[in-house]
Design an enzyme around this catalytic site. Structure first.
Site, PDB file in Angstrom:
ATOM      1  N   GLY A  11       6.614  -3.917  28.102  1.00  0.00           N
ATOM      2  CA  GLY A  11       6.087  -4.661  26.953  1.00  0.00           C
ATOM      3  C   GLY A  11       4.733  -5.185  27.292  1.00  0.00           C
ATOM      4  N   ARG A  25     -13.378  -4.157  37.808  1.00  0.00           N
ATOM      5  CA  ARG A  25     -14.496  -4.752  38.117  1.00  0.00           C
ATOM      6  C   ARG A  25     -14.723  -4.805  39.838  1.00  0.00           C
ATOM      7  NH1 ARG A  25     -17.106  -7.655  33.115  1.00  0.00           N
ATOM      8  NH2 ARG A  25     -17.353  -5.737  31.902  1.00  0.00           N
ATOM      9  N   GLY A 102       6.276  -6.010  33.965  1.00  0.00           N
ATOM     10  CA  GLY A 102       7.318  -6.689  33.939  1.00  0.00           C
ATOM     11  C   GLY A 102       8.252  -6.123  35.238  1.00  0.00           C
ATOM     12  N   ASP A 127       8.399 -12.545  29.141  1.00  0.00           N
ATOM     13  CA  ASP A 127       9.881 -13.146  29.675  1.00  0.00           C
ATOM     14  C   ASP A 127       9.611 -13.868  30.802  1.00  0.00           C
ATOM     15  OD1 ASP A 127      10.408 -11.315  27.558  1.00  0.00           O
ATOM     16  OD2 ASP A 127      10.928  -9.774  28.943  1.00  0.00           O
ATOM     17  N   ARG A 154       9.413 -26.624  11.630  1.00  0.00           N
ATOM     18  CA  ARG A 154       9.878 -28.299  11.801  1.00  0.00           C
ATOM     19  C   ARG A 154       9.246 -28.837  10.643  1.00  0.00           C
ATOM     20  NH1 ARG A 154      12.957 -31.354  15.369  1.00  0.00           N
ATOM     21  NH2 ARG A 154      12.119 -30.695  17.094  1.00  0.00           N
ATOM     22  N   MET A 169      12.281 -14.502  22.055  1.00  0.00           N
ATOM     23  CA  MET A 169      12.492 -13.078  23.115  1.00  0.00           C
ATOM     24  C   MET A 169      12.715 -13.841  24.408  1.00  0.00           C
ATOM     25  SD  MET A 169       9.418 -10.245  22.043  1.00  0.00           S
ATOM     26  CE  MET A 169       9.799  -9.226  20.792  1.00  0.00           C
ATOM     27  N   ALA A 186      12.635 -29.420  20.914  1.00  0.00           N
ATOM     28  CA  ALA A 186      13.991 -28.959  20.142  1.00  0.00           C
ATOM     29  C   ALA A 186      15.503 -29.816  20.445  1.00  0.00           C
ATOM     30  CB  ALA A 186      14.282 -27.535  20.547  1.00  0.00           C
ATOM     31  N   ILE A 250       5.612 -11.573  17.221  1.00  0.00           N
ATOM     32  CA  ILE A 250       4.440 -12.267  17.095  1.00  0.00           C
ATOM     33  C   ILE A 250       4.167 -13.001  18.335  1.00  0.00           C
ATOM     34  CG2 ILE A 250       4.271 -12.763  14.369  1.00  0.00           C
ATOM     35  CD1 ILE A 250       5.078 -15.768  15.318  1.00  0.00           C
TER      36      ILE A 250
HETATM   37  O1  F6P Z   1      10.032  -7.790  27.819  1.00  0.00           O
HETATM   38  C1  F6P Z   1       9.034  -8.082  26.891  1.00  0.00           C
HETATM   39  C2  F6P Z   1      10.092  -8.168  25.409  1.00  0.00           C
HETATM   40  O2  F6P Z   1       9.077  -8.691  24.533  1.00  0.00           O
HETATM   41  C3  F6P Z   1      11.202  -8.733  25.514  1.00  0.00           C
HETATM   42  O3  F6P Z   1      11.270 -10.089  25.357  1.00  0.00           O
HETATM   43  C4  F6P Z   1      12.022  -8.060  24.278  1.00  0.00           C
HETATM   44  O4  F6P Z   1      13.501  -8.108  24.538  1.00  0.00           O
HETATM   45  C5  F6P Z   1      11.572  -6.780  24.436  1.00  0.00           C
HETATM   46  O5  F6P Z   1      10.428  -6.701  25.175  1.00  0.00           O
HETATM   47  C6  F6P Z   1      11.458  -5.939  23.428  1.00  0.00           C
HETATM   48  O6  F6P Z   1      11.058  -4.408  23.723  1.00  0.00           O
HETATM   49  P1  F6P Z   1      10.482  -3.345  22.807  1.00  0.00           P
HETATM   50  O7  F6P Z   1       8.924  -3.633  22.580  1.00  0.00           O
HETATM   51  O8  F6P Z   1      10.592  -1.943  23.191  1.00  0.00           O
HETATM   52  O9  F6P Z   1      10.966  -3.218  21.360  1.00  0.00           O
END
Ligand code: F6P
Length: 319
Positions: A11, A25, A102, A127, A154, A169, A186, A250
């Site tokens: 991701g 650099r 990640g 994440d 809100r 996410m 929240a 987003i």
């Molecule tokens: O690891 C980052 C992340 O955005 C997670 O939060 C989410 O579950 C996953 O990647 C979504 O992955 P993909 O882009 O493969 O749909």
């Protein structure tokens, strides 16, 4: 002259570009040769690799995504995929592979290190689930992006006295949901690490209504399951019509915050310092406001845990 290759698998996270810039650099200025690998690990399988120059990274510090592009590469988890990747790295005589990504990406880097290629991991993910670091590149930006959206929702929640479930996410972790929940005020936050009792939630909601607390924001981490199902169950138990909004991708995009850019620049520069000192198979991490390096095996063999404190604070403040 040392040769390094750099890639951004998995991701994308805002700040990855700032990190690429710092690595490129600092390493070229220190007399190294740098190769960019396109599309994450897939680029190693496809031989999609090019030499980078100081100017290859001009004007990217403020951009989200990654100029090196990314992909989910299942093949790198197989022996065959791994051998292809090693063959490409050997063909280009790469001494060090720098992986900005990640936990899954860092695990693949560790496997590569077993074949005599030195690796350096740089934690980057919205994440924030990489063990050993208090923060990953992109996490801060994703929180800011999400709270901007939650603040907007809100407005409707308040105007209509509505209850909203906002899905965020985080894969199977609640780090992102907790910080979004705290920052947006929240009333409820659901994360996979801690089970919740539906009856208790429904009771609390009914009490909220009696206290004239009629608009409610519930932040729901994607790893908890189906947010629409939860909305249905709350309706069945309380008669309250719960609206669901999934923030989706987003959260991953947009210009990186100053904090994400600066963490990325510091991580990238520290990664090059490690290479200059011939340190191998390490991950740069943020600990107690300082940049440190820890062995990659420690990162891949340990699980990062959320603290219950944030969840408890959110509850204490939502009275
Ligand atoms: O690891 C980052 C992340 O955005 C997670 O939060 C989410 O579950 C996953 O990647 C979504 O992955 P993909 O882009 O493969 O749909």
């Amino acid at each position: 002259m040392k040769k390094i290759a750099i890639l951004t698998p998995g991701g994308d996270a805002p700040g990855m570009n700032a990190c690429i810039r710092a690595v490129v650099r600092r390493s070229i200025s220190s007399g190294m040769e740098v190769y960019g690998v396109m599309n994450g690990y897939q680029g190693l399988l496809d031989n999609n690799i090019f030499k980078m120059e100081l100017r290859s990274v001009s004007g990217i510090i403020n951009h989200g995504g990654t100029i090196l592009k990314s992909s989910r590469c299942a093949e790198i988890k197989t022996d065959e995929g791994l051998s292809k990747a090693i063959a490409t790295l050997k063909k280009y005589e790469i001494d060090y592979l720098v992986v900005i990504g990640g936990d899954g990406s860092i695990k693949a880097a560790e496997k590569i290190s077993k074949f005599g290629i030195s690796v350096i991991g740089i934690p980057a993910s919205i994440d924030n689930d990489v063990y050993g670091t208090e923060e990953t590149i992109g996490f801060d930006t994703a929180i800011d992006t999400a709270i901007e959206a939650v603040d907007k929702i809100r407005d409707t929640a308040t105007s209509f006295d509505r209850v909203f479930i906002i899905e965020v996410m985080g894969r199977e972790h609640g780090f992102l949901a907790l910080e979004i929940g705290l920052a947006s005020g929240a009333e409820f936050v659901f994360i996979p690490e801690f089970k919740f009792d539906l009856n208790k939630i429904c009771e609390e909601l009914k009490k909220d209504q009696q206290k004239k607390k009629t608009s409610v924001i519930m932040v729901f981490a994607e790893g908890c399951g189906d947010s629409r199902e939860l909305a249905k169950k709350i309706f069945q138990c309380t008669g309250i019509d719960v609206k669901v909004s999934n923030l989706g991708y987003i959260q991953r995009g947009g210009n990186p915050s100053a904090r994400s850019r600066n963490l990325a620049s510091r991580f990238g520069s520290s990664a090059v310092d490690l290479i200059l000192k011939d340190e191998k198979n390490k991950v740069v991490v943020l600990q107690e406001c300082g940049i440190k390096a820890i062995p990659i095996e420690k990162v891949t063999s340990s699980e990062k845990n959320v603290s219950k404190d944030t969840l408890e604070l959110i509850k204490k403040l939502a009275v």
